[in-house]
Design a protein around this motif. Structure first.
Motif, PDB file in Angstrom:
ATOM      1  N   ALA A 530       4.868   5.710  -9.362  1.00 54.57           N
ATOM      2  CA  ALA A 530       6.065   5.239  -8.682  1.00 54.57           C
ATOM      3  C   ALA A 530       5.733   4.639  -7.322  1.00 54.57           C
ATOM      4  CB  ALA A 530       7.069   6.382  -8.529  1.00 54.57           C
ATOM      5  N   LEU A 531       4.712   5.173  -6.661  1.00 55.65           N
ATOM      6  CA  LEU A 531       4.301   4.615  -5.373  1.00 55.65           C
ATOM      7  C   LEU A 531       3.591   3.268  -5.536  1.00 55.65           C
ATOM      8  CD1 LEU A 531       2.935   7.680  -3.355  1.00 55.65           C
ATOM      9  CD2 LEU A 531       4.959   6.301  -2.857  1.00 55.65           C
ATOM     10  N   LEU A 532       2.772   3.162  -6.579  1.00 57.51           N
ATOM     11  CA  LEU A 532       2.022   1.911  -6.772  1.00 57.51           C
ATOM     12  C   LEU A 532       2.921   0.744  -7.129  1.00 57.51           C
ATOM     13  CD1 LEU A 532      -1.137   3.177  -8.713  1.00 57.51           C
ATOM     14  CD2 LEU A 532      -0.989   2.470  -6.326  1.00 57.51           C
ATOM     15  N   LYS A 533       3.993   1.011  -7.826  1.00 54.13           N
ATOM     16  CA  LYS A 533       4.836  -0.084  -8.325  1.00 54.13           C
ATOM     17  C   LYS A 533       5.375  -0.957  -7.203  1.00 54.13           C
ATOM     18  CE  LYS A 533       8.656  -1.044 -11.471  1.00 54.13           C
ATOM     19  NZ  LYS A 533       9.667  -0.454 -12.398  1.00 54.13           N
ATOM     20  N   PRO A 534       6.013  -0.414  -6.154  1.00 47.47           N
ATOM     21  CA  PRO A 534       6.505  -1.303  -5.087  1.00 47.47           C
ATOM     22  C   PRO A 534       5.383  -1.872  -4.222  1.00 47.47           C
ATOM     23  CG  PRO A 534       6.904   0.985  -4.507  1.00 47.47           C
ATOM     24  CD  PRO A 534       6.410   0.987  -5.916  1.00 47.47           C
ATOM     25  N   MET A 535       4.250  -1.167  -4.178  1.00 47.87           N
ATOM     26  CA  MET A 535       3.154  -1.644  -3.344  1.00 47.87           C
ATOM     27  C   MET A 535       2.396  -2.787  -3.995  1.00 47.87           C
ATOM     28  SD  MET A 535       3.534   0.168  -0.699  1.00 47.87           S
ATOM     29  CE  MET A 535       2.069  -0.362   0.178  1.00 47.87           C
ATOM     30  N   LEU A 536       2.460  -2.873  -5.316  1.00 53.47           N
ATOM     31  CA  LEU A 536       1.702  -3.904  -6.035  1.00 53.47           C
ATOM     32  C   LEU A 536       2.629  -4.841  -6.789  1.00 53.47           C
ATOM     33  CD1 LEU A 536      -1.172  -1.689  -7.500  1.00 53.47           C
ATOM     34  CD2 LEU A 536      -1.153  -3.003  -5.380  1.00 53.47           C
ATOM     35  N   HIS A 537       3.759  -5.167  -6.203  1.00 51.53           N
ATOM     36  CA  HIS A 537       4.720  -6.032  -6.901  1.00 51.53           C
ATOM     37  C   HIS A 537       4.156  -7.421  -7.162  1.00 51.53           C
ATOM     38  CE1 HIS A 537       5.614  -8.370  -3.237  1.00 51.53           C
ATOM     39  NE2 HIS A 537       5.414  -7.221  -2.612  1.00 51.53           N
ATOM     40  N   ASP A 538       3.182  -7.869  -6.318  1.00 54.26           N
ATOM     41  CA  ASP A 538       2.601  -9.200  -6.534  1.00 54.26           C
ATOM     42  C   ASP A 538       1.476  -9.176  -7.562  1.00 54.26           C
ATOM     43  OD1 ASP A 538       0.800  -7.794  -5.050  1.00 54.26           O
ATOM     44  OD2 ASP A 538       0.649  -9.247  -3.412  1.00 54.26           O
ATOM     45  N   SER A 539       1.018  -7.991  -7.960  1.00 51.14           N
ATOM     46  CA  SER A 539      -0.004  -7.765  -9.004  1.00 51.14           C
ATOM     47  C   SER A 539      -1.382  -8.317  -8.653  1.00 51.14           C
ATOM     48  CB  SER A 539       0.448  -8.358 -10.358  1.00 51.14           C
ATOM     49  OG  SER A 539       0.347  -9.780 -10.339  1.00 51.14           O
ATOM     50  N   GLU A 540      -1.504  -8.998  -7.502  1.00 47.97           N
ATOM     51  CA  GLU A 540      -2.796  -9.544  -7.102  1.00 47.97           C
ATOM     52  C   GLU A 540      -3.262  -8.822  -5.849  1.00 47.97           C
ATOM     53  OE1 GLU A 540      -4.681 -11.911  -8.510  1.00 47.97           O
ATOM     54  OE2 GLU A 540      -3.312 -12.201 -10.183  1.00 47.97           O
ATOM     55  N   HIS A 541      -4.513  -8.318  -5.874  1.00 49.96           N
ATOM     56  CA  HIS A 541      -5.072  -7.690  -4.691  1.00 49.96           C
ATOM     57  C   HIS A 541      -6.558  -8.000  -4.639  1.00 49.96           C
ATOM     58  CE1 HIS A 541      -4.850  -4.815  -8.040  1.00 49.96           C
ATOM     59  NE2 HIS A 541      -6.040  -4.395  -7.655  1.00 49.96           N
ATOM     60  N   ASP A 542      -7.018  -8.335  -3.437  1.00 49.31           N
ATOM     61  CA  ASP A 542      -8.394  -8.771  -3.250  1.00 49.31           C
ATOM     62  C   ASP A 542      -9.362  -7.611  -3.061  1.00 49.31           C
ATOM     63  OD1 ASP A 542      -7.525 -11.416  -3.341  1.00 49.31           O
ATOM     64  OD2 ASP A 542      -7.101 -11.453  -1.195  1.00 49.31           O
ATOM     65  N   ASP A 543      -8.862  -6.405  -2.929  1.00 47.32           N
ATOM     66  CA  ASP A 543      -9.726  -5.259  -2.649  1.00 47.32           C
ATOM     67  C   ASP A 543      -9.393  -4.140  -3.630  1.00 47.32           C
ATOM     68  OD1 ASP A 543     -11.634  -3.754  -1.475  1.00 47.32           O
ATOM     69  OD2 ASP A 543     -10.647  -3.539   0.468  1.00 47.32           O
ATOM     70  N   ASP A 544     -10.370  -3.225  -3.771  1.00 48.70           N
ATOM     71  CA  ASP A 544     -10.118  -2.058  -4.602  1.00 48.70           C
ATOM     72  C   ASP A 544      -9.024  -1.183  -3.966  1.00 48.70           C
ATOM     73  OD1 ASP A 544     -12.215  -3.053  -6.020  1.00 48.70           O
ATOM     74  OD2 ASP A 544     -13.669  -1.604  -5.261  1.00 48.70           O
ATOM     75  N   ILE A 545      -8.409  -0.365  -4.805  1.00 47.93           N
ATOM     76  CA  ILE A 545      -7.338   0.524  -4.329  1.00 47.93           C
ATOM     77  C   ILE A 545      -7.628   1.930  -4.805  1.00 47.93           C
ATOM     78  CG2 ILE A 545      -4.899   1.126  -4.579  1.00 47.93           C
ATOM     79  CD1 ILE A 545      -4.278  -1.838  -4.758  1.00 47.93           C
ATOM     80  N   CYS A 546      -7.569   2.865  -3.881  1.00 42.72           N
ATOM     81  CA  CYS A 546      -7.645   4.293  -4.212  1.00 42.72           C
ATOM     82  C   CYS A 546      -6.421   4.981  -3.618  1.00 42.72           C
ATOM     83  CB  CYS A 546      -8.912   4.924  -3.636  1.00 42.72           C
ATOM     84  SG  CYS A 546     -10.341   4.789  -4.734  1.00 42.72           S
ATOM     85  N   LEU A 547      -5.833   5.865  -4.376  1.00 43.39           N
ATOM     86  CA  LEU A 547      -4.696   6.666  -3.912  1.00 43.39           C
ATOM     87  C   LEU A 547      -4.916   8.098  -4.380  1.00 43.39           C
ATOM     88  CD1 LEU A 547      -1.823   6.990  -2.701  1.00 43.39           C
ATOM     89  CD2 LEU A 547      -0.931   6.397  -4.977  1.00 43.39           C
ATOM     90  N   LEU A 548      -4.842   9.045  -3.431  1.00 38.47           N
ATOM     91  CA  LEU A 548      -5.006  10.473  -3.748  1.00 38.47           C
ATOM     92  C   LEU A 548      -3.810  11.210  -3.177  1.00 38.47           C
ATOM     93  CD1 LEU A 548      -6.685  12.844  -4.848  1.00 38.47           C
ATOM     94  CD2 LEU A 548      -7.892  12.901  -2.649  1.00 38.47           C
ATOM     95  N   LEU A 549      -3.018  11.814  -4.062  1.00 35.45           N
ATOM     96  CA  LEU A 549      -1.842  12.576  -3.652  1.00 35.45           C
ATOM     97  C   LEU A 549      -2.156  14.075  -3.748  1.00 35.45           C
ATOM     98  CD1 LEU A 549       1.099  10.657  -5.408  1.00 35.45           C
ATOM     99  CD2 LEU A 549       0.244  10.408  -3.068  1.00 35.45           C
ATOM    100  N   CYS A 550      -1.804  14.809  -2.669  1.00 26.88           N
ATOM    101  CA  CYS A 550      -2.026  16.264  -2.617  1.00 26.88           C
ATOM    102  C   CYS A 550      -0.676  16.944  -2.318  1.00 26.88           C
ATOM    103  CB  CYS A 550      -3.029  16.631  -1.512  1.00 26.88           C
ATOM    104  SG  CYS A 550      -4.544  15.627  -1.533  1.00 26.88           S
ATOM    105  N   ARG A 551      -0.217  17.794  -3.218  1.00 32.68           N
ATOM    106  CA  ARG A 551       1.078  18.458  -3.026  1.00 32.68           C
ATOM    107  C   ARG A 551       0.879  19.973  -3.046  1.00 32.68           C
ATOM    108  NH1 ARG A 551       5.773  19.834  -6.208  1.00 32.68           N
ATOM    109  NH2 ARG A 551       4.738  19.174  -8.108  1.00 32.68           N
ATOM    110  N   THR A 552       1.377  20.604  -1.995  1.00 34.11           N
ATOM    111  CA  THR A 552       1.243  22.058  -1.896  1.00 34.11           C
ATOM    112  C   THR A 552       2.313  22.724  -2.751  1.00 34.11           C
ATOM    113  OG1 THR A 552       2.649  22.079   0.065  1.00 34.11           O
ATOM    114  CG2 THR A 552       0.277  21.930   0.418  1.00 34.11           C
ATOM    115  N   THR A 553       1.902  23.792  -3.447  1.00 34.61           N
ATOM    116  CA  THR A 553       2.814  24.507  -4.337  1.00 34.61           C
ATOM    117  C   THR A 553       2.669  26.004  -4.101  1.00 34.61           C
ATOM    118  OG1 THR A 553       1.156  24.633  -6.086  1.00 34.61           O
ATOM    119  CG2 THR A 553       2.617  22.705  -6.088  1.00 34.61           C
ATOM    120  N   LEU A 554       3.576  26.744  -4.704  1.00 35.21           N
ATOM    121  CA  LEU A 554       3.438  28.187  -4.665  1.00 35.21           C
ATOM    122  C   LEU A 554       2.264  28.594  -5.527  1.00 35.21           C
ATOM    123  CD1 LEU A 554       7.201  29.222  -4.997  1.00 35.21           C
ATOM    124  CD2 LEU A 554       5.751  29.327  -2.936  1.00 35.21           C
ATOM    125  N   GLU A 555       1.562  29.649  -5.143  1.00 34.13           N
ATOM    126  CA  GLU A 555       0.396  30.086  -5.918  1.00 34.13           C
ATOM    127  C   GLU A 555       0.850  30.706  -7.234  1.00 34.13           C
ATOM    128  OE1 GLU A 555      -2.130  32.598  -3.647  1.00 34.13           O
ATOM    129  OE2 GLU A 555      -2.258  31.221  -1.972  1.00 34.13           O
TER     130      GLU A 555
END
Length: 555
Positions: A530-555
Motif C-alpha cells: 500500500a505504501l509503494l503504490k502511491p510512491m511509484l505511480h509513475d512506474s519508472e525509477h532510476d535507482d533501486d528501492i528498498c523498504l523495511l517496515l518494523c511494527r511493534t506488537t505484544l509478545e
C-alpha cells in the motif's frame, strides 16, 4: 538643250531593222546600260516585227531635256517606252535612211556580243557566288553538325547529372533509413522488442514480409524453413533464392525456394560473433535492388549486434537480480516485532545496485533492522554491499550498538575502499522495552507511525556517509515506540525523483504512512504494498528501492 524628235515610217522589215539599229546606236551613245539597252531593243524588235506583219506603223523618237529618250510606236498595237540616258543626246536625230541594212545587221551582232559579254560576266559572278554559297552551306552544315553534337553532349551531360542526382538521392535516402533504423534497434535492450520492430521498419518498402528464425527455436524445425535460410545459418553468408539469379553484391545465389518458388528471398545471417539466426525478407517487387541490398546487409549486421547486446543484457540482468536477491535476508520471526520488506530493482540499467536490507537477532535477544545503500551501480557496488552486510553482522555479534557498528563500518570502508561511499541506518529493537535505539550514516530519515496514526520523521542528525575520508563517531538516538507503532526504513530510490527533490518525496511517504488504516497495518506485507503504490505511480525509477517496515506488537 531643245528637244529633238523625228518620225520614222516602218513599212518593211528593212525599215524595222534600220530603226532598231539607229536606236541601238542612240542608246549606246546616251550611255544606257547594256542590259537595259538589250531589254529595250529586244522589246522594240518584237513590236516592230508585229507592226510590219500588220502592214506598217509610224515610230516617233524624241530626245527630251533631262536625258530622257521617248519612243512611241503607233499601229494596231501601240507601244511607248521611255529611257533615262546618263549622257543626254545633242543635235538632231539621224534619219531612217542614214543607216544601211548591213550596218543594222552588224549593229545587232554588236548588241548581241555586248549582251553575251555581260551575260558571261554575270555567269562568272553567279559561279563565284554559287561557290561562295556552297562554301557557306558547307559551313552551315558543319555548324549544324557541331550544334547537334553539342546538343547531344549537353543532353548526355544532363542525363548523367540527373542519374547522378537520382543515385545520390537514393544513397542519401538509404543512409538516412539505415541511421534511423539503427537508432531504433539500438534504443532497446529488449530482445522481443527488437524482433517486433524489424518488420515495422522493413515492410512494405523494403520487403513484402519479414521472418526471423533463430537456430535454437524449437517451434519451427529447419526442415520447415526455406533452404536458403538454413544455408545462411549454416554458412554465415547471405543467400538469395529466386526464379532468376539476383547478382547481388556480397550475396550467394541459390535456386528458388520450394516454399515460395515465384518469390525472391533474401536470407541474411544475424549475430555479431556467431550466427544465431537468419533474417529472411521477401522481395517487395520482382527482385531486390543491388544498392538496397547493400543497405540491408549492413542493417542485418547492426540488428545482429543489437540482438546480441539485448541477449547479453538479459543474461546479465538475470544474473544481477539473482545476485541481488541472494544478498537479501529472509526476515526473522521474533516475538514482539513484525517485519516486512520490499526490494525493487531500477527500471533502467543492469539492475545491479548497492541497496540492501537486513534484520537479525543479537546474542542479547535484541533485533537489529538495517537498511543501506552503496553509491553507484554495477558489480563493484554489489560486492561492497555484500562486504558491508557481512562486516555489519560480525560487528553486531560482538555486542556493539548501532552507533558503534556504523563507526567501525566507516573505518573499514575508509581504509579498504577509498572513493567508495555508502549510507546506512540501523534500528535496534529490544524485547520488553517500548523504544528503539537508532543511528544513521548519511541515510534518509526513518519515518515512525504511532498506534493512533500520528506520523513523525526522525530528524536526528544522521552523521556523515560511510567512507568519507575523515574520522567520525556516530551517535545513537532513542525513540519511544509504543506497541502498535510502525517504523519505516527505506533507501533514497523510494523518495527521490529527478523532477522533484528528496524532501518532497519524504513528505509524500509520510503522508502515505499517515493514510494507512488499521486494516492495512493488520497485514504488514499488505501495508508495504500500500505504501509503494502511491510512491511509484509513475512506474519508472532510476535507482533501486528498498523498504523495511518494523511494527511493534505484544509478545
Amino acid at each position: 538643250m531643245t528637244a529633238a524628235s523625228d518620225n520614222w515610217t516602218i513599212a518593211r522589215a528593212a525599215d524595222a531593222a534600220r530603226a532598231r539599229a539607229l536606236l541601238a546606236r542612240l542608246t549606246a551613245d546616251a550611255g544606257v546600260p547594256t542590259l537595259e539597252r538589250a531589254r529595250f531593243l529586244s522589246a522594240l524588235g518584237t513590236r516592230l516585227r508585229h507592226a510590219v506583219d500588220a502592214g506598217g506603223a509610224d515610230l516617233a523618237v524624241s530626245a527630251e531635256a533631262g536625258g530622257k529618250l521617248r519612243v512611241a510606236l503607233d499601229g494596231p498595237e501601240p507601244w511607248r517606252h521611255t529611257l533615262v540616258c546618263p549622257t543626254p543626246l545633242t543635235g538632231p536625230l539621224p534619219g531612217l535612211d542614214d543607216t544601211s541594212l548591213a550596218d543594222a545587221v552588224l549593229g545587232a551582232d554588236e548588241d548581241t556580243a555586248a549582251l553575251l559579254a555581260h551575260l558571261a560576266e554575270t555567269e562568272e559572278l553567279l559561279r563565284f557566288h554559287r561557290e561562295e554559297l556552297h562554301q557557306t552551306n558547307q559551313g552551315v552544315l558543319a555548324l549544324h553538325a557541331e550544334l547537334e553534337a553539342a546538343a547531344l553532349a549537353q543532353r548526355e551531360l544532363l542525363d548523367a547529372e540527373r542519374t547522378a542526382r537520382a543515385e545520390a538521392e537514393k544513397a542519401r535516402r538509404l543512409l538516412t533509413f539505415l541511421a534511423n533504423a539503427s537508432a531504433v534497434l539500438n534504443a532497446s535492450l529488449d530482445h522481443e522488442d527488437i524482433l517486433r520492430r524489424l518488420p515495422e521498419l522493413l515492410v512494405p518498402e523494403y520487403a513484402r514480409h519479414v521472418d526471423v528464425w533463430f537456430a535454437d527455436d524449437e517451434h519451427v524445425p529447419p526442415a520447415e524453413r526455406a533452404a536458403a535460410t538454413v544455408t545462411a545459418a549454416r554458412t554465415g553468408r547471405p543467400q538469395h533464392a529466386g526464379p532468376h539469379p539476383g547478382d547481388l553484391p556480397g550475396v550467394d545465389d541459390l535456386p528458388a525456394s520450394a516454399l515460395c518458388p515465384q518469390q525472391p528471398l533474401l536470407c541474411l545471417p544475424l549475430g555479431a560473433r556467431t550466427v544465431q539466426g537468419v533474417l529472411t525478407l521477401a522481395a517487395p517487387g520482382e527482385r531486390f535492388d543491388p544498392d538496397t541490398t547493400v543497405m540491408l546487409l549492413e542493417l542485418a549486421r547492426r540488428a545482429g549486434i543489437a540482438l546480441d547486446n539485448a541477449r547479453q543484457y538479459e543474461q546479465h540482468r538475470d544474473v544481477a537480480e539473482a545476485l541481488q536477491r541472494a544478498q537479501l535476508t529472509e526476515l526473522p520471526t521474533t516475538a514482539g516485532l513484525e517485519l516486512a520488506a520490499r526490494y525493487l530493482p531500477a527500471t533502467h540499467g543492469l539492475n545491479i545496485g548497492g541497496d540492501w536490507y537486513d534484520a537479525f537477532p543479537q546474542p542479547d535477544g535484541s533485533v537489529l533492522a538495517v537498511i543501506g545503500d552503496v553509491t553507484g551501480h554495477g558489480l563493484r557496488a554489489a560486492v561492497i554491499m555484500g562486504q558491508l552486510r557481512t562486516a555489519l553482522r560480525a560487528y553486531a555479534v560482538e555486542g556493539n550498538g548501532p552507533g558503534r557498528i556504523l563507526t567501525l563500518l566507516h573505518r573499514m570502508l575508509r581504509h579498504q575502499q577509498p572513493e567508495l561511499y555508502a549510507t546506512c541506518a540501523i534500528a535496534r529493537f529490544t524485547p520488553g522495552e517500548p523504544g528503539v535505539v537508532w543511528a544513521a550514516a548519511g541515510h534518509p530519515p526513518a519515518i515512525a507511525r504511532g498506534p493512533d496514526g500520528e506520523v513523525r520523521v526522525l530528524e536526528g542528525r544522521p552523521g556523515i556517509m560511510l567512507g568519507i575520508p575523515m574520522a567520525f563517531s556516530y551517535e545513537e538516538h532513542t525513540l519511544e515506540l509504543p506497541v502498535g507503532s510502525t517504523l519505516a526504513l527505506y533507501t533514497d530510490g523510494l523518495v527521490e525523483r529527478r523532477s522533484a527533490g528528496i524532501d518532497a518525496g519524504i513528505d509524500r511517504l509520510a503522508e502515505a504512512m499517515g493514510a494507512l488504516g488499521r486494516s492495512d497495518l493488520a497485514d504488514l506485507d499488505g501495508a508495504a504494498d500500500a505504501l509503494l503504490k502511491p510512491m511509484l505511480h509513475d512506474s519508472e525509477h532510476d535507482d533501486d528501492i528498498c523498504l523495511l517496515l518494523c511494527r511493534t506488537t505484544l509478545e
